[in-house]
Design an enzyme around this catalytic site. Structure first.
Site, PDB file in Angstrom:
ATOM      1  N   ASN A 115       0.823  -1.097   0.071  1.00 27.76           N
ATOM      2  CA  ASN A 115      -0.123  -0.039   0.166  1.00 27.76           C
ATOM      3  C   ASN A 115       0.991   1.225  -0.192  1.00 27.76           C
ATOM      4  O   ASN A 115       0.355   2.334  -0.148  1.00 27.76           O
ATOM      5  CB  ASN A 115      -1.067  -0.055   1.215  1.00 27.76           C
ATOM      6  CG  ASN A 115      -0.014   0.142   2.481  1.00 27.76           C
ATOM      7  OD1 ASN A 115       0.814  -0.803   2.792  1.00 27.76           O
ATOM      8  ND2 ASN A 115      -0.434   1.158   3.579  1.00 27.76           N
ATOM      9  N   ILE A 143      10.787  -6.786  -3.059  1.00 30.63           N
ATOM     10  CA  ILE A 143      11.936  -6.677  -2.496  1.00 30.63           C
ATOM     11  C   ILE A 143      13.112  -7.634  -3.196  1.00 30.63           C
ATOM     12  O   ILE A 143      12.486  -8.984  -3.364  1.00 30.63           O
ATOM     13  CB  ILE A 143      11.902  -7.279  -0.973  1.00 30.63           C
ATOM     14  CG1 ILE A 143      10.644  -6.429  -0.238  1.00 30.63           C
ATOM     15  CG2 ILE A 143      13.490  -6.989  -0.222  1.00 30.63           C
ATOM     16  CD1 ILE A 143      11.033  -5.192  -0.178  1.00 30.63           C
ATOM     17  N   GLU A 349      13.178   1.992  -7.331  1.00 31.27           N
ATOM     18  CA  GLU A 349      13.992   3.032  -6.538  1.00 31.27           C
ATOM     19  C   GLU A 349      13.491   4.474  -6.750  1.00 31.27           C
ATOM     20  O   GLU A 349      14.237   5.504  -6.946  1.00 31.27           O
ATOM     21  CB  GLU A 349      15.448   2.769  -6.828  1.00 31.27           C
ATOM     22  CG  GLU A 349      15.762   1.642  -6.119  1.00 31.27           C
ATOM     23  CD  GLU A 349      17.415   1.775  -5.816  1.00 31.27           C
ATOM     24  OE1 GLU A 349      18.146   2.466  -5.600  1.00 31.27           O
ATOM     25  OE2 GLU A 349      18.126   0.548  -6.307  1.00 31.27           O
ATOM     26  N   THR A 351       9.838   5.976  -9.072  1.00 29.05           N
ATOM     27  CA  THR A 351       9.429   6.298 -10.301  1.00 29.05           C
ATOM     28  C   THR A 351       9.966   7.606 -11.204  1.00 29.05           C
ATOM     29  O   THR A 351      10.450   8.345 -10.470  1.00 29.05           O
ATOM     30  CB  THR A 351       7.868   6.197 -10.459  1.00 29.05           C
ATOM     31  OG1 THR A 351       7.500   7.302  -9.571  1.00 29.05           O
ATOM     32  CG2 THR A 351       7.415   5.406  -9.846  1.00 29.05           C
TER      33      THR A 351
END
Length: 365
Positions: A115, A143, A349, A351
């Site tokens: 979220n 991850i 990392e 947008t």
């Protein structure tokens, strides 16, 4: 050295790894032997002790062959290893950096949640103090090395949502009770770079696993991402260079109307645009790397490098597919993989939209 290693150990297997989504752990052990898993780590902690110029070279040269391996190398070096290197105490550095730099251990870094992608201040994964321990509960998504990572730096909320200084960083080792892996993502590209969920269910860790001060985690994460943006920019640069070099070679070899297609202005001008954009991206990256080496604030410059290089990577790989025509749409030629891998660079990392937010705030100050 990196070119030789990639040609010998990555290129022969990259499509097999991509198709089957295999994360080749043993490859990273070999990379550790060459110092490629601790490029920026000081020699006193078992690393290569190099700077950001060398680091950009390592990531981009690997990514020219395989974006997935470049991505995993970048995430290991700049995120998990980098976080411990910059914000760990001496005991933590001595304990973890040698194993990470040698490739004996693979590192993961947990910030994003289902979220809370760009909205990291609203994370739901919590750490509650209980005596000399902390109890972690929640999940982390997207991850890198979420299943295979031996150690993970986790950012957890230690204060109320959307309050200042409400995040703290912790080091959690694989095998800690209550720490497990969840779903592995089935991705469009970067398929040999493992992406999975982390799950914390009453995971109890001692306070000695805390990185820095309580509440300092978000500031640490933003500093780590400044360097991480250079990593992803270098990754994007390598993918773009790989697609471009394949296109130049193909344009000289492919004949239509009794001549190489490179002779046609439509193709030649595409190659000219690709070459120019790549060089511009590279200069932005090395500007940010130079500032990082000098210890200068480079939030704007790293965001510019990451934003521009990642968008160029998508543009160049798209044009590469077009130059190859129907063959570019098949897995018999390399450009379809560059095309698939490139898109992640505009997302991971931070947008492209977040980079523009960072840049615009800097220029409007």
């Amino acid at each position: 050295m990196v070119q030789r290693f990639a040609a010998e150990h990555i290129r022969p297997h990259m499509m097999e790894w991509d198709e089957a989504q295999i994360f080749p752990i043993e490859l990273f052990r070999k990379m550790g032997e060459l110092g490629l898993m601790g490029v920026l780590v000081p020699e006193s902690y078992g690393g290569a002790g190099l700077g950001y110029f060398e680091y950009v070279t390592v990531i981009s040269e690997i990514a020219k062959v395989c974006g997935s391996i470049g991505l995993s190398t970048a995430a290991h070096n700049s995120l998990c290893t980098g976080h411990i290197m910059y914000f760990g105490n001496e005991d933590q550095k001595r304990k973890y950096l040698p194993k990470l730099a040698s490739g004996e251990w693979i590192g993961a870094w947990g910030l994003t949640e289902a979220n809370t992608g760009s909205d990291a201040g609203n994370m739901r994964c919590t750490a509650v103090k209980d005596g000399d321990h902390w109890v972690l509960n929640g999940t982390k998504n997207w991850i890198t090395h979420g299943i295979s990572g031996d150690v993970c730096v986790v950012l957890a909320r230690t204060g109320e949502p959307r309050t200042k200084s409400n995040v703290t960083a912790f080091v959690v080792e694989r095998g800690t009770p209550g720490f497990s892996s969840g779903k592995k993502e089935n991705k469009l590209g970067m398929r040999a770079s493992e992406t999975a969920e982390l799950v914390f269910d009453n995971c109890r860790i001692p306070d000695t696993q805390r990185l820095g001060e309580v509440g300092d985690g978000f500031r640490q994460a933003m500093a780590i991402l400044d360097g991480g943006r250079i990593s992803i920019a270098a990754l994007a640069l390598g993918i773009a260079k790989g697609a471009y070099e394949a296109s130049v070679k193909y344009a000289k070899e492919r004949h239509q109307f009794d001549q190489p297609i490179a002779n046609f202005q439509a193709i030649a001008f595409k190659l000219a645009d690709m070459a120019t954009k790549i060089e511009a991206a590279e200069l932005l990256i090395y500007q940010a790397a130079d500032m990082k080496n000098k210890g200068m604030k480079m939030t704007k410059e790293s965001a510019m490098a990451k934003y521009y290089a990642s968008e160029v990577s998508v543009q160049v790989s798209t044009d590469a597919v077009q130059i190859f025509g129907g063959y570019g749409y098949t897995k018999d030629f390399p450009v379809e993989k560059y095309y698939r891998d490139s898109k992640l660079c505009t997302i991971g990392e931070g947008t492209s939209e977040i980079q523009k937010l960072v840049i615009s705030r800097a220029v409007l100050q």
